[in-house]
Design a protein around this motif. Structure first.
Motif, PDB file in Angstrom:
ATOM      1  N   GLU A   1      18.131 -48.694 -19.653  1.00  0.00           N
ATOM      2  CA  GLU A   1      19.366 -49.050 -19.660  1.00  0.00           C
ATOM      3  C   GLU A   1      20.578 -47.935 -20.268  1.00  0.00           C
ATOM      4  OE1 GLU A   1      19.299 -52.477 -22.204  1.00  0.00           O
ATOM      5  OE2 GLU A   1      21.260 -52.530 -22.766  1.00  0.00           O
ATOM      6  N   ALA A   2      19.914 -47.275 -21.096  1.00  0.00           N
ATOM      7  CA  ALA A   2      20.602 -46.203 -21.688  1.00  0.00           C
ATOM      8  C   ALA A   2      20.977 -45.182 -20.555  1.00  0.00           C
ATOM      9  CB  ALA A   2      19.835 -45.454 -22.805  1.00  0.00           C
ATOM     10  N   ILE A   3      19.986 -44.634 -19.832  1.00  0.00           N
ATOM     11  CA  ILE A   3      20.330 -43.864 -18.557  1.00  0.00           C
ATOM     12  C   ILE A   3      21.213 -44.216 -17.812  1.00  0.00           C
ATOM     13  CG2 ILE A   3      19.261 -42.618 -16.563  1.00  0.00           C
ATOM     14  CD1 ILE A   3      18.559 -40.995 -19.028  1.00  0.00           C
ATOM     15  N   GLY A   4      21.131 -45.657 -17.447  1.00  0.00           N
ATOM     16  CA  GLY A   4      22.079 -46.322 -16.533  1.00  0.00           C
ATOM     17  C   GLY A   4      23.462 -46.349 -16.858  1.00  0.00           C
ATOM     18  N   ARG A   5      23.750 -46.019 -18.240  1.00  0.00           N
ATOM     19  CA  ARG A   5      25.293 -46.184 -18.746  1.00  0.00           C
ATOM     20  C   ARG A   5      25.681 -44.741 -18.564  1.00  0.00           C
ATOM     21  NH1 ARG A   5      23.316 -49.705 -23.275  1.00  0.00           N
ATOM     22  NH2 ARG A   5      22.525 -47.989 -24.423  1.00  0.00           N
ATOM     23  N   ILE A   6      24.900 -43.743 -18.160  1.00  0.00           N
ATOM     24  CA  ILE A   6      25.575 -42.361 -18.194  1.00  0.00           C
ATOM     25  C   ILE A   6      26.041 -42.120 -16.893  1.00  0.00           C
ATOM     26  CG2 ILE A   6      25.015 -39.879 -18.770  1.00  0.00           C
ATOM     27  CD1 ILE A   6      22.490 -40.594 -20.129  1.00  0.00           C
ATOM     28  N   GLY A   7      27.317 -41.765 -16.840  1.00  0.00           N
ATOM     29  CA  GLY A   7      28.013 -41.301 -15.682  1.00  0.00           C
ATOM     30  C   GLY A   7      27.893 -39.886 -15.337  1.00  0.00           C
ATOM     31  N   CYS A   8      27.980 -39.258 -16.517  1.00  0.00           N
ATOM     32  CA  CYS A   8      27.646 -37.866 -16.505  1.00  0.00           C
ATOM     33  C   CYS A   8      27.104 -37.197 -17.795  1.00  0.00           C
ATOM     34  CB  CYS A   8      28.835 -36.959 -15.921  1.00  0.00           C
ATOM     35  SG  CYS A   8      30.349 -37.126 -16.601  1.00  0.00           S
ATOM     36  N   PHE A   9      26.697 -36.117 -17.878  1.00  0.00           N
ATOM     37  CA  PHE A   9      26.099 -35.470 -19.041  1.00  0.00           C
ATOM     38  C   PHE A   9      26.901 -34.073 -18.967  1.00  0.00           C
ATOM     39  CE2 PHE A   9      24.478 -34.844 -23.154  1.00  0.00           C
ATOM     40  CZ  PHE A   9      23.473 -33.429 -22.896  1.00  0.00           C
ATOM     41  N   VAL A  10      27.461 -33.508 -20.071  1.00  0.00           N
ATOM     42  CA  VAL A  10      27.865 -32.033 -20.272  1.00  0.00           C
ATOM     43  C   VAL A  10      27.230 -31.534 -21.696  1.00  0.00           C
ATOM     44  CG1 VAL A  10      29.677 -30.454 -20.462  1.00  0.00           C
ATOM     45  CG2 VAL A  10      29.717 -32.357 -18.775  1.00  0.00           C
ATOM     46  N   GLU A  11      26.471 -30.493 -21.631  1.00  0.00           N
ATOM     47  CA  GLU A  11      26.051 -29.822 -22.685  1.00  0.00           C
ATOM     48  C   GLU A  11      26.629 -28.420 -23.084  1.00  0.00           C
ATOM     49  OE1 GLU A  11      21.590 -29.743 -23.198  1.00  0.00           O
ATOM     50  OE2 GLU A  11      21.743 -28.701 -25.173  1.00  0.00           O
ATOM     51  N   LEU A  12      27.233 -28.440 -24.155  1.00  0.00           N
ATOM     52  CA  LEU A  12      27.917 -26.884 -24.566  1.00  0.00           C
ATOM     53  C   LEU A  12      26.748 -26.295 -25.277  1.00  0.00           C
ATOM     54  CD1 LEU A  12      30.976 -25.687 -25.604  1.00  0.00           C
ATOM     55  CD2 LEU A  12      29.223 -25.368 -27.024  1.00  0.00           C
ATOM     56  N   HIS A  13      26.109 -25.162 -25.069  1.00  0.00           N
ATOM     57  CA  HIS A  13      25.105 -24.218 -25.825  1.00  0.00           C
ATOM     58  C   HIS A  13      25.486 -22.811 -25.859  1.00  0.00           C
ATOM     59  CE1 HIS A  13      20.998 -23.547 -26.890  1.00  0.00           C
ATOM     60  NE2 HIS A  13      20.779 -24.653 -26.848  1.00  0.00           N
ATOM     61  N   VAL A  14      25.088 -22.282 -27.035  1.00  0.00           N
ATOM     62  CA  VAL A  14      25.177 -20.797 -27.326  1.00  0.00           C
ATOM     63  C   VAL A  14      24.393 -20.230 -25.985  1.00  0.00           C
ATOM     64  CG1 VAL A  14      23.369 -20.536 -28.740  1.00  0.00           C
ATOM     65  CG2 VAL A  14      25.175 -18.932 -28.868  1.00  0.00           C
ATOM     66  N   GLU A  15      24.888 -19.182 -25.493  1.00  0.00           N
ATOM     67  CA  GLU A  15      24.406 -18.504 -24.615  1.00  0.00           C
ATOM     68  C   GLU A  15      22.969 -17.907 -25.143  1.00  0.00           C
ATOM     69  OE1 GLU A  15      25.741 -15.594 -21.989  1.00  0.00           O
ATOM     70  OE2 GLU A  15      23.810 -15.346 -20.772  1.00  0.00           O
ATOM     71  N   GLN A  16      21.885 -17.815 -24.351  1.00  0.00           N
ATOM     72  CA  GLN A  16      20.575 -17.192 -25.111  1.00  0.00           C
ATOM     73  C   GLN A  16      20.384 -16.139 -24.213  1.00  0.00           C
ATOM     74  OE1 GLN A  16      19.098 -21.162 -24.899  1.00  0.00           O
ATOM     75  NE2 GLN A  16      18.192 -21.237 -26.854  1.00  0.00           N
ATOM     76  N   GLY A  17      21.527 -15.197 -24.206  1.00  0.00           N
ATOM     77  CA  GLY A  17      21.292 -13.815 -23.398  1.00  0.00           C
ATOM     78  C   GLY A  17      22.547 -13.127 -23.511  1.00  0.00           C
ATOM     79  N   ARG A  18      22.747 -12.157 -22.672  1.00  0.00           N
ATOM     80  CA  ARG A  18      23.872 -11.199 -22.759  1.00  0.00           C
ATOM     81  C   ARG A  18      24.824 -11.460 -21.392  1.00  0.00           C
ATOM     82  NH1 ARG A  18      24.863  -7.278 -26.073  1.00  0.00           N
ATOM     83  NH2 ARG A  18      25.928  -6.100 -24.345  1.00  0.00           N
ATOM     84  N   GLY A  19      24.670 -12.586 -20.669  1.00  0.00           N
ATOM     85  CA  GLY A  19      25.258 -12.704 -19.501  1.00  0.00           C
ATOM     86  C   GLY A  19      26.756 -12.470 -19.665  1.00  0.00           C
TER      87      GLY A  19
END
Ligand code: HGY
Ligand code: MN
Ligand code: MN
Ligand code: MN
Length: 401
Positions: A175-193
């Protein structure tokens, strides 16, 4: 120069400081993560968000009633042992600041919008990374999760109770998954790209396949002074061989990485030949075939080294996730909203990598000038933190407006 994002990060800078290892040690449902969950609940509540824990102890802060086709953002608040200040918290803090920016601009979402905090993403306490999102999606069964114990023998079932979660309710939450239209995660980059590209913000293209294997060597505990070398079955010898075999194998499997960061001899006395040694292999590669090849090479060397020393070996796979390629439709949509931002792969796992198998998912990276992560030197400049929050606000406005 500080700004709302760096100030909010600073407000939790004292929680979970680890003076023995440096950095932070905040782990699933332990005292420090419970403190951070309370902090998040208060901060989200102060923004008029309705905070609801789900059956697996993930926290969901809703802007508007929970509903279908929700735009969801968020990350995690736990760390690795001796971790950095940004891995996880930057995504949660940026989401709260993005809500502030949207409200200040008079924005009202046309779709439900939620900020989520996933539990035990690092697997630093119970050994399974992304435990909260794996439970949510059914990637780990409730029974397997309830059987997990931390290094002190505390079960996950006992630990979640401290967070007010009923262990009988753990398990997949369609049910919780069914409510999600899209998911966007912001994260510190773990590298020097992004440093090398001179860009403050970027998008993720893919995540390496990765898993964790426990190697348990069993020998004969004995006296360090009275036991002649030819009478020893010392499990430390084959364990030491695995550490080197991991590097050797990874140098021959294209694009792979293999690490032994945790090794536990028992009983662990200076004048005692260990009776058992547990070590954990973190193995990553571009796909499942390469990962299997990598681990098999290491396991073969481990078995030979165990035989040579008269020890037994038991290898147990504790977690595994296939490589992830993020939904390029959503990524292109974000690129359209953000303008010319680079897109780059990551070797780090994320809750977004678990969600990606179920809903359209994307990741935003924020520049890390040291490129170091999972260590106190992990960093993001205040200006780049502010740029990340503003970019996330633009994305949420575009997706939920
Ligand atoms: O291990 C990882 O890649 C992630 O930080 N959990
Ligand atoms: Mn991490
Ligand atoms: Mn992380
Ligand atoms: Mn003695």
């Amino acid at each position: 120069m500080s700004n709302p994002t760096s100030q909010l990060l600073d407000s939790i800078a004292d929680v979970g400081i680890d003076h023995t290892r440096g950095g932070y040690s905040r782990h699933g449902f332990d005292r420090t993560e419970l403190e951070l969950r309370e902090w998040f609940t208060a901060e989200a509540g102060a923004r008029g968000l309705d905070v609801r824990p789900d059956r697996n102890g993930n926290l969901w802060a809703w802007w508007g009633a929970p509903g279908p086709d929700a735009v969801v953002t968020g990350s995690h608040l736990d760390s690795v042992p001796g971790g950095g200040a940004f891995d996880g918290p930057l995504g949660v803090v940026s989401a709260l600041v993005a809500v502030d920016l949207l409200r200040a601009s008079g924005f009202t979402p046309r779709r439900p919008l939620a900020v989520v905090v996933f539990a035990e993403e690092e697997g630093g306490r119970f050994g399974v990374p992304c435990l909260g999102s794996r439970l949510l999606t059914g990637a780990i069964t409730a029974d397997a999760a309830r059987a997990l114990r931390d290094a002190d023998g505390v079960s996950l079932a006992e630990a979640v109770r401290a967070a007010g979660v009923d262990p009988a309710g753990l398990g997949a939450d369609p049910e919780a998954i069914g409510r999600i239209g899209c998911f966007v995660e912001l994260h510190v980059e773990q590298g020097r790209g992004l440093v090398d590209l001179a860009a403050p913000v970027g998008l993720a293209t893919s995540i390496l396949a990765h898993g964790r294997w426990r190697f348990r060597f069993t020998g004969q505990g004995n006296h360090a002074g009275t036991t002649p070398l030819e009478q020893r079955a010392d499990p430390m010898l084959p364990a030491a061989e695995v550490v080197r075999a991991a590097r050797r194998a990874a140098s021959t499997v294209e694009g792979s990485r293999a690490t032994v960061g945790r090794l536990v001899p028992r009983p662990g006395g200076t004048n005692v030949i260990a009776s058992t040694v547990d070590l954990w292999l973190d193995a990553r590669a571009p796909d499942g075939v390469a990962t299997r090849e990598l681990v098999e090479r290491i396991a073969d060397d481990a078995e030979q080294a165990a035989r040579d020393e008269g020890c037994e070996l038991e290898v147990t796979r504790e977690s595994y996730g296939d490589s992830v390629v993020f939904d390029d439709g959503l990524r292109d949509r974000l690129a359209g909203l953000l303008g010319d931002v680079p897109a780059l792969p990551t070797g780090a796992g994320h809750d977004a990598g678990i969600l990606a198998a179920h809903v359209p998912t994307a990741m935003l990276f924020v520049r890390n000038p040291t490129g170091i992560s999972h260590a106190p030197a992990e960093h993001a400049e205040p200006d780049d933190c502010a740029r990340g929050s503003a970019a996330l606000a633009d994305v949420l406005r575009g997706l939920a407006g």
